[in-house]
Design a protein around this motif. Structure first.
Motif, short mmCIF file in Angstrom:
data_model
loop_
_atom_site.label_atom_id
_atom_site.label_comp_id
_atom_site.label_asym_id
_atom_site.label_seq_id
_atom_site.Cartn_x
_atom_site.Cartn_y
_atom_site.Cartn_z
N VAL A 1 7.28 18.32 -2.75
CA VAL A 1 7.79 17.64 -1.55
C VAL A 1 6.80 17.78 -0.41
N ILE A 2 6.25 18.97 -0.23
CA ILE A 2 5.30 19.20 0.86
C ILE A 2 4.02 18.39 0.65
N VAL A 3 3.46 18.45 -0.56
CA VAL A 3 2.22 17.71 -0.84
C VAL A 3 2.45 16.21 -0.68
N GLU A 4 3.53 15.70 -1.23
CA GLU A 4 3.82 14.27 -1.12
C GLU A 4 4.08 13.87 0.33
N GLY A 5 4.82 14.70 1.05
CA GLY A 5 5.08 14.41 2.47
C GLY A 5 3.81 14.34 3.29
N TYR B 1 11.08 13.24 4.88
CA TYR B 1 12.42 12.89 4.39
C TYR B 1 12.32 12.00 3.16
N LEU B 2 11.41 11.04 3.19
CA LEU B 2 11.21 10.17 2.03
C LEU B 2 10.85 11.01 0.82
N SER B 3 9.90 11.92 0.98
CA SER B 3 9.48 12.78 -0.11
C SER B 3 10.63 13.63 -0.62
N LYS C 1 0.83 -1.21 0.00
CA LYS C 1 0.00 0.00 0.00
C LYS C 1 0.86 1.26 0.00
N ASP C 2 2.01 1.21 0.64
CA ASP C 2 2.91 2.37 0.64
C ASP C 2 3.55 2.56 -0.74
N LEU C 3 3.87 1.47 -1.41
CA LEU C 3 4.41 1.58 -2.77
C LEU C 3 3.35 2.10 -3.74
N TYR D 1 2.12 11.07 2.38
CA TYR D 1 2.80 9.94 3.02
C TYR D 1 2.50 9.90 4.52
N LYS D 2 2.49 11.06 5.16
CA LYS D 2 2.22 11.11 6.61
C LYS D 2 0.78 10.72 6.91
N SER D 3 -0.15 11.18 6.08
CA SER D 3 -1.57 10.93 6.32
C SER D 3 -2.01 9.51 5.97
N TYR D 4 -1.45 8.96 4.91
CA TYR D 4 -1.97 7.69 4.39
C TYR D 4 -0.95 6.55 4.39
N GLY D 5 0.29 6.84 4.69
CA GLY D 5 1.30 5.79 4.70
C GLY D 5 1.09 4.82 5.85
N LYS D 6 1.34 3.55 5.59
CA LYS D 6 1.19 2.52 6.62
C LYS D 6 2.47 2.35 7.43
N LYS D 7 3.59 2.21 6.74
CA LYS D 7 4.87 1.96 7.42
C LYS D 7 5.95 2.86 6.84
N ILE D 8 5.69 4.15 6.81
CA ILE D 8 6.67 5.13 6.33
C ILE D 8 7.14 5.92 7.54
#
Length: 115
Positions: free
Chosen positions: A76-80, A95-97, A33-35, A83-90
């Motif tokens: 970067v901000i939008v993606e971050g 930083y990832l973004s 799901k994160d991918l 990732y923060k809101s919907y990522g399971k194991k990020i």
């Protein structure tokens, strides 16, 4: 602008998806799901960033580095946030973004320089 912009958008999106997925895998992201989320956030941000970039450079005399900087920081901000809101194991979504975008943008820049 013509058909070249559509081709540019497609090539940019495909390359970004491949590069950022590779980056996510290298960063230890394994949750399917994160991918998928990584793909979706890039489908959301990449075409917008590339299109606005070309429009800004074509129709204005704005500084290229400033345009790229503002657009990439926004991505970067939008993606971050996604990732923060919907990522399971990020563990570090911003930083990832940031580093995934630096990797894909830098690789694209290198490819363009070598062509």
């Amino acid at each position: 602008m013509g058909i070249w912009i559509f081709q540019t958008l497609c090539i940019s999106l495909i390359m970004t998806l491949l590069l950022e997925l590779l980056f996510c895998l290298a960063a230890g992201i394994r949750e399917k799901k994160d991918l998928l989320l990584a793909c979706l956030v890039n489908v959301l941000t990449n075409p917008f960033v590339v299109l606005v970039h070309y429009i800004a450079l074509y129709y204005t005399k704005w500084n290229h580095i400033l345009v790229v900087g503002i657009l990439e920081i926004g991505a970067v901000i939008v993606e971050g946030i996604c990732y923060k809101s919907y990522g399971k194991k990020i563990p570090h979504p911003f930083y990832l973004s940031l580093f995934a975008n630096l990797f894909s943008y830098g690789t694209g820049l290198l490819i363009n320089i070598l062509n």
